[in-house]
Write an enzyme that holds these catalytic residues in place. Sequence first.
Site, PDB file in Angstrom:
ATOM      1  N   MET A 218      84.194 -18.606 -24.311  1.00 42.19           N
ATOM      2  CA  MET A 218      85.153 -18.763 -24.199  1.00 42.19           C
ATOM      3  C   MET A 218      84.844 -17.831 -23.038  1.00 42.19           C
ATOM      4  O   MET A 218      85.886 -17.109 -21.970  1.00 42.19           O
ATOM      5  CB  MET A 218      86.180 -18.251 -24.730  1.00 42.19           C
ATOM      6  CG  MET A 218      86.290 -18.599 -26.479  1.00 42.19           C
ATOM      7  SD  MET A 218      87.489 -17.667 -27.508  1.00 42.19           S
ATOM      8  CE  MET A 218      85.976 -17.047 -27.893  1.00 42.19           C
TER       9      MET A 218
ATOM     10  N   ASP B 250      92.951 -26.809 -35.692  1.00 46.85           N
ATOM     11  CA  ASP B 250      92.974 -25.841 -34.460  1.00 46.85           C
ATOM     12  C   ASP B 250      93.007 -27.548 -33.028  1.00 46.85           C
ATOM     13  O   ASP B 250      92.155 -28.153 -33.779  1.00 46.85           O
ATOM     14  CB  ASP B 250      91.589 -24.763 -34.469  1.00 46.85           C
ATOM     15  CG  ASP B 250      93.089 -23.367 -35.058  1.00 46.85           C
ATOM     16  OD1 ASP B 250      93.794 -23.526 -34.918  1.00 46.85           O
ATOM     17  OD2 ASP B 250      91.725 -22.969 -35.128  1.00 46.85           O
TER      18      ASP B 250
ATOM     19  N   LYS C  48      95.506 -23.278 -30.315  1.00 45.76           N
ATOM     20  CA  LYS C  48      95.849 -22.197 -28.893  1.00 45.76           C
ATOM     21  C   LYS C  48      95.417 -23.291 -28.368  1.00 45.76           C
ATOM     22  O   LYS C  48      94.036 -23.412 -27.497  1.00 45.76           O
ATOM     23  CB  LYS C  48      95.569 -21.144 -29.238  1.00 45.76           C
ATOM     24  CG  LYS C  48      96.198 -19.921 -30.736  1.00 45.76           C
ATOM     25  CD  LYS C  48      95.470 -19.025 -31.420  1.00 45.76           C
ATOM     26  CE  LYS C  48      95.813 -18.034 -32.327  1.00 45.76           C
ATOM     27  NZ  LYS C  48      95.066 -18.750 -33.738  1.00 45.76           N
TER      28      LYS C  48
END
Length: 349
Positions: A262, A129, A151
């Site tokens: 996030m 990632d 992502k």
Amino acid sequence: MHLDLDPAGRRVVVVGGERASRRAVARYRAAGAEVIACTTFAPAVPDDAVPVDAVLDGAALAVVVDGLPESVADAVRAACRRTGTLLSTEPAARESGAVTLVGGGPGALGLLTLDAVAALREADVVLYDRLAPTDALAELAPAAELVDVGKLPGHHRVPQSGINDLLVRHALAGRSVVRLKGGDPFVFGRGSEELAACLEARVPCRVIPGVSSAISVPAAAGIPVTHRDVSHLFTVVSGHAPLSDEEHLHLAGLGGTLVVLMGVSTLPQLVAGLGGAGMRPDMPVAVVERGYSASQRTTAGTLSTIVTAAGAARCQSPAVLVIGEVVRVGLDLQGGAAHLARLTESLAS
């Protein structure tokens, strides 16, 4: 790998079964060596001394891979003594495929665990990632094919179902697969979904925990998530999507510290929701961006000012939000509490 020899530009003879020695061969080739792989032991490496010496002619190092017939291993050792060739041993690669889910921590190389480093060293394939520690991946996993499946907000290069399929497919092909994720695989990392996919396909899978950014990134900014007489609990929340009124009400009533991952894009909704649920306006808040990087930055404010402060600072992900009195504790430890007070006054005026 032999630590006393720089293999770059040197000849290295690796002796072992084809599958057992594949990782050693790949590692030495990645290090720049001229690798001769002896995967059949007759007549290339017979028991008599002279042909073995010939195989080692010009070699700086001979590598014996575990699992060789003892007569062959003895012949190589004896030839090394006669020719003055350095000798090293390497573990055999796994015969069957498996998956290891590895938590890479918040991105700092030094926060990888010893088990994580060992798993990368033995990997044939690494699916990684963007928030994992990727700068040194070629050195950490010298024998591995490196595949970026990270992502980005609003863009998934490989969907989660595709990542699951890749893990299973590579493992069923006999490869040792590492899934390298930022933070911890089981803290908003979808690691449990990947584990479930492996178990369903009957692929052996283990989990190596990582240092979660929920704790480590506030620590990098000097903010403890708990502090005696201030906060005896902390709650970790995903800010990926706006929370419901019920969730805001629950969080506002918990007390202690809220750590939001996030959460930059949903900060306005979070602040409005917590304020509407009764959290006091002067509750300290910090936004810690890019923890452990050279560009790490902390933007502080209160529940009533942090949206304006974060907007003025143009805060962006990746970032960790910390809400609670521990923010004031951390700033005070670093002499920044007075700055928070001034910032609060100026933004409120």
